[in-house]
Design an enzyme around this catalytic site. Structure first.
Site: not given
Length: 530
Positions: A56, A218, A237, A242, A256, A321
């Site tokens: 991003r 989030h 992160s 996850t 997410d 990804r």
């Protein structure tokens, strides 16, 4: 659905060859024909390249400062204001470019599994890769829903191959990602990274849902055997969000983006967007097995002969990804809705070695730590650098917030009280000392802690109050050494531990200065004392 007549005059699109919601096979065919660098892996996934931008571009994100919303938005580095005239210039630039093309892909889908709150979203894009990506990430309508879709609630114009004019007022590069909450549109110029579309929709939900008394979050979410056994996992992160939410014994609601309404929790998305760096079947079997036909593999390395993907290859980017429909996860709960959360888990990797493996938070402390969004890693990779670096991201996802963080925190505490949810802070980082001396809390112990939270086995245990942060630290947990539960006892030097704890508390306090003006006294008073 293939090529069909679709009136896009309201979107200022006049291209005749509109390919609306095709089967993934059509995206594959067109990607191989028209998308340079695309290939099919040996597992059947579509391998694509996102161009020069592989992540991003937050410095290029803008929000239109229109009259109706200017008093709502959390303005600053996250939401940089843009005037309406410049938005119109970028909109016209994007649609003029899109109208020169031979074909366009239109994806109509939903954001939000709860039909009471879902948005009808339309994506207009040039690249088949972008079409398949959003086919995966939005909730896919049935044939009947698509036929009766009507006008969308929000439209994304993805002209990512065409640059923004960097001489246009307010532009800082040839990329521009502009969100307009008044016209319900988003314009993308100069970046082909697909994650901009996904997070753009999330930002929109972050603005619209709180207006309906729905908390947007989030986080990942899963559910146990009972309907009331729902857990939310927040974390930046590297904290294990996850890994710890992907539990073969629990149903995955989503990985997410979620919302919490008066009826319970629902996933915003129809798919997952997982990191694949160093991915193995042994470490992440759910994600590994989801990489098959229909999955988009973004910027991964692969052998052009065998088409076997090398997940260790970071020659293009470390941000490799995979995008796939959520039903590719065997234990996904479809539809992705559930009851109210029983447990809310904030994950952090504390490289200072101060925070305990698990602590219980009051609603006020939950608000404070939610706004703080803390984790820490070792700073940089230079020789001799051993000092940890604290990272704070409001609500564990500051980049996507629309309102000031305190608004989300107040909503979280209100819903916790109303539905008797418990909040926990779980440290997946260091114990026994700071970086260079301490060691990482082993995954087996962390999994045991998470399981004890799910099972309610920490609810009645004796606790000790932390001197700096004030939260309650359990003195016992099944299958976890009681020694590591009290971090001060693992250091072997009380004075050094106390000094490090004070230092971390001061970092929290300094970070929180920016939020005090918008925060209530109960949030401010829940911070560290030193």
């Amino acid at each position: 659905m293939g090529q069909q007549t679709l009136d896009l005059s309201k979107q200022n699109i006049t291209v005749e060859n509109i390919i609306r919601n095709p089967n993934p096979a059509r995206f594959y065919e067109d990607a191989i024909k028209f998308d340079s660098g695309s290939a099919i892996s040996d597992s059947g996934a579509l391998v694509v390249r996102s161009g020069k931008r592989t992540g991003r571009s937050p410095a290029d994100k803008r929000v239109v400062e229109s009259e109706g919303i200017k008093d709502d938005i959390w303005w600053g580095k996250i939401n940089i204001p843009l005037d309406e005239r410049t938005f119109k210039i970028n909109y016209q630039r994007a649609t003029d470019y899109l109208n020169t093309l031979d074909r366009l892909y239109v994806i109509d889908g939903f954001a939000g599994w709860d039909e009471n709150y879902r948005l009808k979203v339309r994506i207009i894009a040039e690249r088949p890769y972008h079409g398949l990506f959003m086919h995966n990430m939005l909730i896919r309508p049935t044939k009947e829903e698509l036929e009766n879709f009507g006008d969308p609630d929000f439209v994304i114009y993805n002209a990512g191959k065409f640059p923004a004019n960097k001489f246009t007022e307010g532009m800082t590069s040839d990329a521009s990602v502009d969100v307009n909450f008044e016209t319900n549109e988003m314009v993308i110029l100069g970046t082909e990274y697909a994650g901009e579309m996904k997070k753009g929709i999330f930002t929109v939900m972050h603005y619209l849902m709180p207006k309906k008394d729905v908390l947007s979050m989030h986080c990942s979410a899963n559910e146990g055997d009972k309907d009331d056994d729902v857990a939310l996992f927040f974390g930046l992160s590297g904290t294990g969000k996850t890994t710890l939410s992907a539990d073969k014994n629990r149903k995955l609601i989503g990985d997410d983006e979620h919302c919490w309404s008066d009826d319970g929790v629902f996933n915003i998305e129809g798919g997952c967007y997982a990191k694949t760096i160093d991915l193995t079947e042994e470490k992440e079997p759910e994600i590994f097995n989801a990489i098959k036909y229909g999955t988009v593999l973004e910027n991964v390395g692969y052998d052009p002969e065998t088409r076997k993907v090398d997940f260790k290859d970071v020659s293009i980017t470390q941000n490799t990804r995979a995008s796939y429909p959520i039903e590719y996860i065997d234990n996904a709960k479809i539809p992705c809705v559930a009851g109210h959360p029983k447990n809310i888990i904030f994950l952090t990797y504390d490289a200072f070695g101060v925070l305990p493996p698990v602590s219980k938070l009051s609603p006020e402390q939950a608000m404070y730590h939610f706004i703080s969004g803390y984790t820490a890693k070792v700073a940089g990779t230079e020789v001799g650098v051993t000092e940890p670096e604290a990272t704070f991201s409001a609500c564990f996802g500051a980049a996507f917030l629309a309102w000031p963080p305190a608004k989300y925190a107040e909503m979280l505490a209100e819903k916790m009280r109303k539905h008797n949810a418990k909040a926990w802070l779980v440290n997946t980082g260091l114990t026994g000392g700071p970086y260079g001396k301490g060691s990482r809390i082993d995954l087996k112990s962390t999994r045991a802690i998470i399981q004890a939270i799910h099972d309610g086995k920490l609810d009645g245990v004796e606790t000790v109050k932390d001197n700096v942060f004030g939260f309650d630290i359990p003195t016992a947990c099944p299958e976890v050494s009681s020694e590591i539960l009290q971090p001060r006892n693992t250091w072997g030097d009380d004075e050094k531990y106390d000094a490090q704890a004070k230092k971390l508390g001061q970092l929290f306090d300094k970070n929180f200065d920016q939020y005090k003006a918008d925060s209530s006294k109960e949030i401010i008073n829940a911070g560290p004392k030193f």
